[in-house]
Design an enzyme around this catalytic site. Structure first.
Site, mmCIF file in Angstrom:
data_model
loop_
_atom_site.group_PDB
_atom_site.id
_atom_site.type_symbol
_atom_site.label_atom_id
_atom_site.label_comp_id
_atom_site.label_asym_id
_atom_site.label_seq_id
_atom_site.Cartn_x
_atom_site.Cartn_y
_atom_site.Cartn_z
ATOM 1 N N HIS A 201 -14.450 12.167 13.001
ATOM 2 C CA HIS A 201 -13.094 11.621 12.896
ATOM 3 C C HIS A 201 -12.288 12.501 11.940
ATOM 4 O O HIS A 201 -12.066 12.134 10.778
ATOM 5 C CB HIS A 201 -13.130 10.191 12.357
ATOM 6 C CG HIS A 201 -13.574 9.168 13.338
ATOM 7 N ND1 HIS A 201 -12.708 8.513 14.189
ATOM 8 C CD2 HIS A 201 -14.814 8.687 13.619
ATOM 9 C CE1 HIS A 201 -13.383 7.655 14.936
ATOM 10 N NE2 HIS A 201 -14.667 7.750 14.616
ATOM 11 N N CYS B 253 -14.488 11.253 18.550
ATOM 12 C CA CYS B 253 -15.638 10.350 18.530
ATOM 13 C C CYS B 253 -15.949 9.867 19.955
ATOM 14 O O CYS B 253 -16.508 10.620 20.748
ATOM 15 C CB CYS B 253 -15.389 9.186 17.571
ATOM 16 S SG CYS B 253 -16.882 8.243 17.169
ATOM 17 N N GLY C 215 0.808 -1.212 0.000
ATOM 18 C CA GLY C 215 0.000 0.000 0.000
ATOM 19 C C GLY C 215 0.840 1.259 0.000
ATOM 20 O O GLY C 215 0.593 2.187 -0.779
ATOM 21 N N GLU D 110 -9.276 12.890 11.642
ATOM 22 C CA GLU D 110 -8.018 12.278 11.195
ATOM 23 C C GLU D 110 -8.134 11.676 9.797
ATOM 24 O O GLU D 110 -7.124 11.522 9.100
ATOM 25 C CB GLU D 110 -7.556 11.199 12.188
ATOM 26 C CG GLU D 110 -8.394 9.929 12.243
ATOM 27 C CD GLU D 110 -9.524 9.991 13.253
ATOM 28 O OE1 GLU D 110 -9.956 8.923 13.731
ATOM 29 O OE2 GLU D 110 -9.979 11.107 13.562
#
Length: 553
Positions: free
Chosen positions: A514, A380, A17, A516
């Site tokens: 979220h 969250c 990845g 991020e």
């Protein structure tokens, strides 16, 4: 449209990845429109119900897809939102093939892996590229060559070169060359066998990329080229670097971008890598240092918090600071010495999560941050934790809790969203994807997002529980600031609570979202950048003499 397929061999978790994303960054730096597709050969429909200990984090896209964490790598390296349909699984493919068979779409044919399953795989890859308007599509095939689960996907990508033509399809194979210290030599035999295995299914790699501890010496590169029938100038070393954001520069230095352009029949262009060079320079030679304590329950598995860690890195780049992580097991916090575990932290972060394990420890972390003026960022669940702590110890709501953890609590200040009451099943049923957040004027979070007079921003979400609107008035009366809401949500009065903060505190900000998931190396998430800036000013490190960090070699 051009297609680049990346396969892996020898062992899993080689970093396909990151290597693929690094190539994507080089192509983007040359001005090409690039998108990425991740193929996961498991039978799950998506990654949403998988254990973080086994699979790492679930990355949520803008469209609400719950995907493999590598999609997050692609978004960060390519600096774009990956469109729907870009994480293909065996479960999705077979579900669609069976649906079509039941609907009679195959006109009484015998439905088989070839051509029906392989055609569906190819259709999904092409559709992902078309939806993105891409010129080049990067496709990472998860797993390892030789795995039985991968065979239909390998057959499908083999057919791609036949369908699209040699000049439009490129195969890259990532392998491992281990170094044996006992004999002081690199061993190429695993790579030779891996390439032979790939050829046995009809795919000959155009490029071999080698994972190794160090950059391979020329004689090893020549040996790999000889035994794999890949030209020497198309064997590249994906060696260990100080930080993943160095990898695009390391691969460009070896000529990967030029090789790909040549193989795809593209005119050679010069990449603009200035932003990457600046980011890496800051990562390697920061002028400041800060320590952030993360109170979580997956502390033994950092990949469970991958996007969060990367966001702190991005915030460090923006603040010219090295961000050191101190992992704090939330279960141990419940009974431990808070000063020992949190006293040397410049900031405290409580991340998202599910389930009751470690909850009381996280509540103590939020209380410590509030009462000791330590910068706090809640994500969250971390926002819900902060609300529970404030309700118990400031608003006087004894026994306050979340319905998730105690359905019989006297004050369920966090409750299941009404829309979730009739939901059946777990997969893909949460409040997911981008949602608007209306930020109040004059709040810290509005300032962080660059809208001090108030305004609407969008962040990604993944949750079933929310701040109970029945308690919003009491919490506000006790001094808690509801700084952001999603307006127009039925039954929520002023809106679904999206963010809270405590006035007068150096930095106490928490979000239901979220953020991020939208942070990028060159565009850090505003809450994270503000959090690290506050930690630099308020924490123990700021009082230490000689804050400037010695440059690394």
């Amino acid at each position: 449209m051009k297609y680049i397929f990346v396969t892996g061999g020898v062992v899993s978790s080689l970093g396909k990845g990151v290597a693929s994303a690094s190539l994507g960054a080089l192509l983007r730096a040359r001005g090409y429109k690039v998108t990425a597709v991740k193929i996961d050969p498991y039978i799950n429909i998506d990654a949403g119900t998988m254990r973080p200990y086994e699979h790492g984090e679930v990355f949520v896209t803008a469209s609400g897809a719950e995907t493999d964490l590598d999609i997050g790598n692609y978004e960060r390296f390519l600096d774009l939102d990956i469109p729907p349909g870009s994480n293909i699984t065996t479960g999705q493919v077979y579900l669609e093939v069976i649906r079509k068979e039941r609907a009679g779409d195959y006109l009484s044919q015998t439905v088989q892996v070839i051509p029906h399953v392989t055609d569906e795989i190819k259709r999904r890859i092409r559709t992902a590229g078309e939806n993105a308007g891409a010129e080049i599509v990067l496709i990472e095939v998860g797993g390892t060559v030789g795995d039985i689960e991968s065979l239909p996907f390998l057959e499908a990508i083999r057919q791609f070169k036949f369908d699209e033509g040699d000049e439009n399809v490129l195969y890259i194979h990532l392998t491992l060359v281990p170094y044996l210290g006992t004999s002081n030599e690199f061993k190429t035999k695993p790579t030779q066998h891996s390439v032979a295995e790939l050829r046995s299914v009809g795919i000959s790699p155009d490029i071999v990329m080698v994972r190794s501890k160090e950059k391979l010496p020329p004689e090893i590169t020549r040996k790999i080229a000889l035994f794999t029938s890949v030209r020497e100038n198309r064997v590249f070393s994906s060696y260990d670097v100080g930080h993943v954001y160095e990898l695009p520069l390391a691969l460009e230095e070896q000529g990967l971008g030029k090789a790909v352009e040549d193989l795809l029949g593209l005119e050679r262009t010069h990449p603009n890598l200035g932003v990457w060079q600046n980011a890496v320079r800051t990562l390697k030679h920061p002028n400041h240092e800060v320590t952030i304590a993360i109170a979580g329950k997956y502390t033994e598995m950092p990949d469970a918090y991958l996007s969060l860690l990367e966001s702190l890195t991005h915030a460090g780049i923006a603040n010219d600071a090295r961000v050191n992580i101190k992992w704090v097991n939330a279960e141990e916090l419940a009974e431990g010495d808070l000063e020992t575990q949190l006293g040397d932290a410049d900031g405290i972060l409580v991340p998202g999560g599910f389930g009751i394990r470690g909850i009381e420890g996280k509540i103590k972390a939020a209380e410590y941050a509030r009462t000791h003026n330590v910068p706090y960022l809640g994500i969250c669940l971390g926002m819900q934790i902060a609300v529970i702590e404030y309700a118990r110890h400031v608003a006087g709501l004894t026994g306050a809790n979340s319905a998730e953890f105690d359905p019989y609590a006297p004050h369920k200040v966090i409750d299941l969203m009404p829309e979730q009451l009739e939901v059946e099943g777990l997969g893909g049923t949460m409040r997911l994807g981008d949602w608007p957040m209306e930020l109040r004027a004059g709040t810290k979070i509005a300032e962080l997002y660059g809208v001090p007079q108030g305004g609407t921003v969008r962040e990604r979400h993944r949750h079933r529980y929310e701040v109970n609107p029945a308690y919003v008035g009491q919490l506000q009366d006790a001094g808690l600031v509801i700084s952001g809401v999603t307006p127009g949500v039925q039954g929520r009065g002023a809106g679904l609570v999206e963010s809270i903060e405590i006035p007068g505190h150096p930095f106490f900000v928490a979000l239901q979202a979220h953020p991020e998931f939208k942070s990028r190396p060159m565009r850090p998430s505003p809450p994270f950048a503000g959090f690290v800036a506050a930690a630099l000013q308020s924490g123990p490190s700021s009082a230490a003499s000689g804050q400037t960090v010695a440059a690394e070699a």
